[in-house]
Scaffold this motif. Sequence first.
Motif, short mmCIF file in Angstrom:
data_model
loop_
_atom_site.label_atom_id
_atom_site.label_comp_id
_atom_site.label_asym_id
_atom_site.label_seq_id
_atom_site.Cartn_x
_atom_site.Cartn_y
_atom_site.Cartn_z
N THR A 93 76.70 63.85 40.14
CA THR A 93 76.32 64.53 38.99
C THR A 93 77.79 63.62 38.03
O THR A 93 78.71 64.07 38.49
CB THR A 93 76.58 66.38 38.39
N GLU B 35 75.84 64.60 29.78
CA GLU B 35 75.69 65.67 31.13
C GLU B 35 74.68 63.95 32.02
O GLU B 35 73.63 64.36 30.94
CB GLU B 35 75.54 66.67 31.58
N GLU C 212 72.56 63.15 36.11
CA GLU C 212 72.45 62.93 37.32
C GLU C 212 72.21 61.50 37.63
O GLU C 212 71.81 61.01 37.23
CB GLU C 212 70.88 63.99 37.92
#
Length: 317
Positions: free
Chosen positions: A4, A276, A278
């Motif tokens: 992450t 944000e 992944e």
Amino acid sequence: MKITLEKVHGSMNTFYMIDSDERDDYGDLALQLCEIDQGVDGLLVILPSKSADAKMRVFNRDGSEASMCGNGLRCVARHVCEKLGIEQAVIETMKADLTVRREETLMDGIETYSVQISPVLFDLKALPMEYGNQSTLIQQVIPEISQDIQFSAVAVPNPHLIGIVPKDIQKSPEHQKKWAKKFNGENDYFTDGVNVSYVTKLEEGIFVRTFERGVGFTNACGTAMTASALISCMSGLVPYGEVAVYNPGGMVKCTVDRNGDDIKLLLTGNATRLSEHEFNWSKDKAESGFTASRNLDEQRRYEKFIKEISVVVEQFA
């Protein structure tokens, strides 16, 4: 391996940031991320610390590790303080444990943090720099570069060479680029390279443009802005105290307090979260890539702040 990441910036000095455990291949991750996203300057790594609330490591675009990063430290400060539910923390960096804290906002909706910049070293061995038999270089012409520009060398702890220049040289960065590239290649002065900043006096404070070691021209460099504020105070360009430092990425406040040889520096500015992510991280970069992303709304507020100060910044665009 899925990890992450947050994409963050201080004065548009933009990084991916990971909160993880110690390992020896973060330089490789920085290289991968910066190849995929040309708009970032490197990677911030937040780690557990035995001596502080957290530890920060900083990796440049080229995978090299920096001693410190003032803009990045503000973003790390925000992450750690919000994670622990505190207003002030201590962050371990390569050369020192530094105090950080949440401050009154620069503008409504902009998260603002101050960070201690330390140590302050004028000994040329600390950069390192070789210049004749001199042990320091403060407000001095280097004839090979220019007969008119006065330069100073200081480590905070990143190495900086700072020149005070008129507006016409500041507006055209070719002179700065020529010498910064030389000093970050094979040269007789700086065996490990150096951050090169040109500083110009403003009515409102100073303007700073920085060619950052391992990065190139950057929107802002936190240690460079702070070091430039210090040199500007020492040269009489601005008074000691709080200095407004403008840069291509915005504006920060640098506080310079000096009592003899005791110098205390504080850098205050935004810590903005952009998005944000992944990310699938593999040693084979062909298999690495983003698998999910979510944009945040904070940049809109920062752009409003930029618009308000644009009349100052745009004169050097």
